[in-house]
Structure formats: structure tokens, C-alpha cells
Design an enzyme around this catalytic site. Structure first.
Site, PDB file in Angstrom:
ATOM      1  N   ARG A 136       1.106  -1.347  -0.211  1.00  0.00           N
ATOM      2  CA  ARG A 136       0.513   0.244   0.145  1.00  0.00           C
ATOM      3  C   ARG A 136       0.476   1.444  -0.035  1.00  0.00           C
ATOM      4  O   ARG A 136       1.984   1.344   0.443  1.00  0.00           O
ATOM      5  CB  ARG A 136      -0.871  -0.108   1.415  1.00  0.00           C
ATOM      6  CG  ARG A 136      -1.651   1.107   1.552  1.00  0.00           C
ATOM      7  CD  ARG A 136      -2.306   1.236   2.725  1.00  0.00           C
ATOM      8  NE  ARG A 136      -4.110   0.006   2.205  1.00  0.00           N
ATOM      9  CZ  ARG A 136      -4.910  -0.352   1.516  1.00  0.00           C
ATOM     10  NH1 ARG A 136      -5.576   1.365   1.247  1.00  0.00           N
ATOM     11  NH2 ARG A 136      -5.876  -1.793   2.022  1.00  0.00           N
ATOM     12  N   ASP A 268      11.786   6.098 -11.339  1.00  0.00           N
ATOM     13  CA  ASP A 268      11.639   5.322  -9.819  1.00  0.00           C
ATOM     14  C   ASP A 268      12.305   4.323  -9.734  1.00  0.00           C
ATOM     15  O   ASP A 268      11.879   3.155  -9.215  1.00  0.00           O
ATOM     16  CB  ASP A 268      10.129   5.206  -9.820  1.00  0.00           C
ATOM     17  CG  ASP A 268       9.963   5.678  -8.458  1.00  0.00           C
ATOM     18  OD1 ASP A 268      10.918   5.459  -7.370  1.00  0.00           O
ATOM     19  OD2 ASP A 268       9.116   5.248  -8.166  1.00  0.00           O
TER      20      ASP A 268
END
Length: 414
Positions: A136, A268
Site C-alpha cells: 500500500r 523510480d
């Protein structure tokens, strides 16, 4: 009317104006590397004094630990503290004034704080059974899911928009995904499907049961053997070399034609986005790059509700200075630097720069040098350490600029 931010810099010798119509991050100071450069002769201005994060019509200022402080409307910011700005605000650094003008449609926003995990419950996706949560973050949640028609296990990432989504935003997101869908390489997580339900956008990829490099490295108590770390990095570089040169379809034009573009930058690369999918032919783990451009696509479509992550991008300890200073223009070299940072981390258990908890990480990334790898772990082979240290040079620019160049350098060093 398009929103625009203008910064008027008033010095003893005149006025300079800088206009911004799209997201940008720029430093202010006497250094030649600053986008807003203050001329010499202003001793109250540090070489890198403060930073502006601009996302018209929003903007923020952050002090970068300057000696004489950054003053906003007469009040001094704390060292490494940031503050939102508005039309008519004044920044003072030494004897220099920066006046802010914001034009365009007003937009109600809240100050951007640290990104917290999204706690909203997942939305049921037709055709999939959610089995358990895998992770998450600030933009959504990833579940292990079963595709009901085929029985295949997939990683299903749901990205929840904070407000109702109109057709233009849906179209913009789908357009951004065109290039991501087209990537096909054994070291890049394979795309399966995407779609949206209400305000929940989902993206299904192959499931990598071994978890992330972050999880795997923890089993080695902080440092992996050299051969294991190099095996991982070679696969990451193979995936990046392909993605940086791949011919990809561009979004459909207004006349219905589809052109092609070349290359996609990840922006990223970090241990959490390097996943283990099984065992490779050489006996080492098979690794795959995940989340290729997905977060960027979500933000560029205006769905995230974030104001600054698109301008900065990445996870700071694995982000080259060039990406912090010019996210929009960051090319393949920032992925190469991040990969070298991952190798450094695998061998030493530390990131290339030290990030004390009481200091601003962005200021550290912009100001502090990389710690040589053998200063961390003297047993790292000298030639390998030299190759890694060279790849982590990012001042003023990233020195090793292609995945193929880094792969050759590591091969020659071992």
C-alpha cells in the site's frame, strides 16, 4: 486561461523575471547550477539558498539550510522548512527580493505534506477475485488477485482518485498507458490489463511470488554477496536498455493516426520496484522491474491529487540530483544512476548518501557528496568500487549515461 507563476528577482542592479507555466523545481542561489541565479556581490545569499517547487498555480518555497535564512512576508522560515506561497507574496534572501505573481484560474488546494498511504478500502473489480494485500502506498493498494476467466494470479494495483473523475481525465490516463502496455522484456513485469471502475483505476501485471529486492536483501543482514548483487543489476540494466530504446506507439492523434516514439524512462528505480519472479538459467534470482511509468501516468492525467510528486518523482535516496532539479527533462541517465545506487545499497546495506532523520532529504541529495563505496565496506573489490563510484557521480551531471555503458563498466571491473 492557463495558470502561470512569475518570479521577479529584485537586486541592487536590476530586475530579472522568471516565468513558469508548468511544473518545475528550481534552486535559488549564487551557484551557477541554480536555475534562478543571484549574481555575486550578495553575501547574504548562499550558493544554494532556497528551492521553489512550482506547479501552477501552486508553489512552495523551502529553505536549504542557508546561513542567513529565507524570509517570507517578513517572517523567517526555519532551516530546511517549506511554506506554500500565493500571488503577491515576497521572499527575501539577504538583500534580494523575490516577488511572486500568479495568474490564471484560481484553484482551491491544501498544503502538500508527506504522502501517507491511502487507507480507503479497495473497489471490487469485475472479473477478478482479490486474495490478499501485497502493499500500500500514497496512490493506492496492490493485491494478489485471481483472474476469474483464466485462473491466473496477477498483481492488481488500484489507484484511487481523490475526487470524481471526468471523461477527459480518463482519456488522459489511458493515453499515458499506451507506451507502458507495449513494453515486452523478460526483465520488465509484463502488462496484463487495465481499466477503471468509478474513481478506481486498476492495472494488472504478472505476479512475482518472490517479493521485492528490499525483502530479499533483508535475509542477508544488510549486504548481498557480490555475485548475487551483480546478477540482479545486470538484469535491471538489460530491462532498462531495452525500455530506453524501445519503439513505442504514441497516443492516437486527433485525425486518428498513431505514430511511434522511442524510449521510456522509469524514473523510480529502487529496491522496492525490483521484483523476484523465480530462478534464472544461471541459478540466480530472476528479477523484473515493476511500476514502469505508472505513477507518472496517474499524476500527469491529473488523477492523483498530488501537487509536487510529479515535479520531483522518485524516492530520494535513489534519485540523482539531475532528476530533482529537472524532473520533466530527466532522461535515461537518471535510471542508470538509480541502478548504480541499488547496487551500492545491495553491497553495503546503505544508500550512497547519508540521510539523518533530523535533516531534509532533498537538501542532502542536492548538497552532500556520495560516500565512496569502500568507505562503507572496505572488502568490496577495488575495481568494482571504482566503477560504482564513477557511476554515482551526479554533479554537475550524471557521468555514466546509458545502461549499456554501466553494464560494460561492471563487466570490465569483474
Amino acid at each position: 486561461m492557463t495558470a502561470r507563476v512569475t518570479v521577479s528577482v529584485h537586486t541592487r542592479t536590476g530586475v530579472m523575471e522568471y516565468g513558469f507555466g508548468e511544473p518545475v523545481t528550481c534552486e535559488v542561489g549564487r551557484s551557477a547550477e541554480c536555475r534562478i541565479r543571484i549574481p555575486d556581490g550578495h553575501p547574504g545569499v548562499s550558493r544554494r539558498h532556497c528551492r521553489l517547487d512550482v506547479d501552477p498555480p501552486r508553489l512552495r518555497v523551502r529553505d536549504l539550510g542557508s546561513s542567513y535564512g529565507t524570509h517570507v512576508n517578513g517572517g523567517r522560515l526555519g532551516p530546511l522548512v517549506e511554506q506554500p506561497l500565493a500571488d503577491g507574496d515576497e521572499i527575501r534572501i539577504g538583500d534580494v527580493r523575490l516577488l511572486i505573481t500568479v495568474t490564471g484560474p484560481p484553484e482551491a488546494t491544501t498544503a502538500a505534506g508527506p504522502e501517507e498511504p491511502d487507507r480507503r478500502p479497495p473497489v471490487s473489480i469485475p472479473g477478478y477475485e482479490l486474495l490478499r494485500e501485497l502493499g500500500r502506498g500514497s496512490q493506492g493498494v496492490v493485491h494478489l488477485a485471481r483472474h476469474l476467466a483464466s485462473g491466473e494470479l496477477v498483481a492488481l494495483k488500484q489507484m484511487l482518485a481523490p475526487q470524481p473523475v471526468d471523461d477527459n481525465a480518463r482519456f488522459a490516463f489511458r493515453r499515458e498507458l499506451v507506451g507502458i502496455r507495449a513494453l515486452r522484456h523478460p526483465n520488465i513485469v509484463a502488462y496484463r490489463a487495465d481499466g477503471d471502475e468509478m474513481n478506481a483505476f486498476y492495472f494488472a501485471t504478472e505476479y512475482c511470488p518472490g517479493g521485492s529486492l528490499e525483502d530479499w536483501a533483508a535475509r542477508y543482514a544488510g549486504a548481498l554477496p557480490v555475485d548475487q548483487a551483480l546478477a540482479v543489476v545486470r538484469q535491471v540494466l538489460s530491462g532498462l536498455s531495452y525500455a530506453h530504446q524501445a519503439e513505442l506507439p504514441s497516443p492516437r492523434q486527433s485525425d486518428g493516426t498513431v505514430t511511434s516514439a522511442r524510449g521510456l524512462v522509469h524514473r523510480d528505480v529502487k529496491p522496492a520496484n525490483i521484483l523476484l519472479a523465480g530462478t534464472a538459467a544461471d541459478g540466480h534470482p530472476l528479477v523484473k522491474l515493476a511500476d514502469f511509468g505508472l505513477a507518472k501516468a496517474f499524476e500527469r492525467a491529473g488523477l492523483s491529487g498530488h501537487t509536487r510528486t510529479g515535479a520531483l518523482g522518485g524516492t530520494i535516496p535513489f534519485t540523482a540530483r539531475a532528476q530533482l532539479l529537472g524532473y520533466k527533462y530527466a532522461g535515461p541517465e537518471v535510471d542508470v544512476w538509480a541502478t548504480a545506487a541499488c547496487l551500492y545499497w545491495m553491497l553495503t546495506g546503505a544508500t550512497p548518501r547519508d540521510f539523518p532523520p533530523d535533516r531534509d532529504p532533498i537538501a542532502i541529495a542536492l548538497r552532500e557528496p556520495v560516500v565512496p563505496v569502500r568507505d562503507r565496506v572496505p572488502s568490496v573489490p577495488r575495481r568494482l568500487a571504482e566503477a560504482i563510484d564513477t557511476a554515482l557521480v551526479d554533479t554537475p551531471d550524471v557521468r555514466v549515461r546509458t545502461a549499456a555503458a554501466l553494464a560494460r563498466s561492471l563487466e570490465e571491473a569483474t
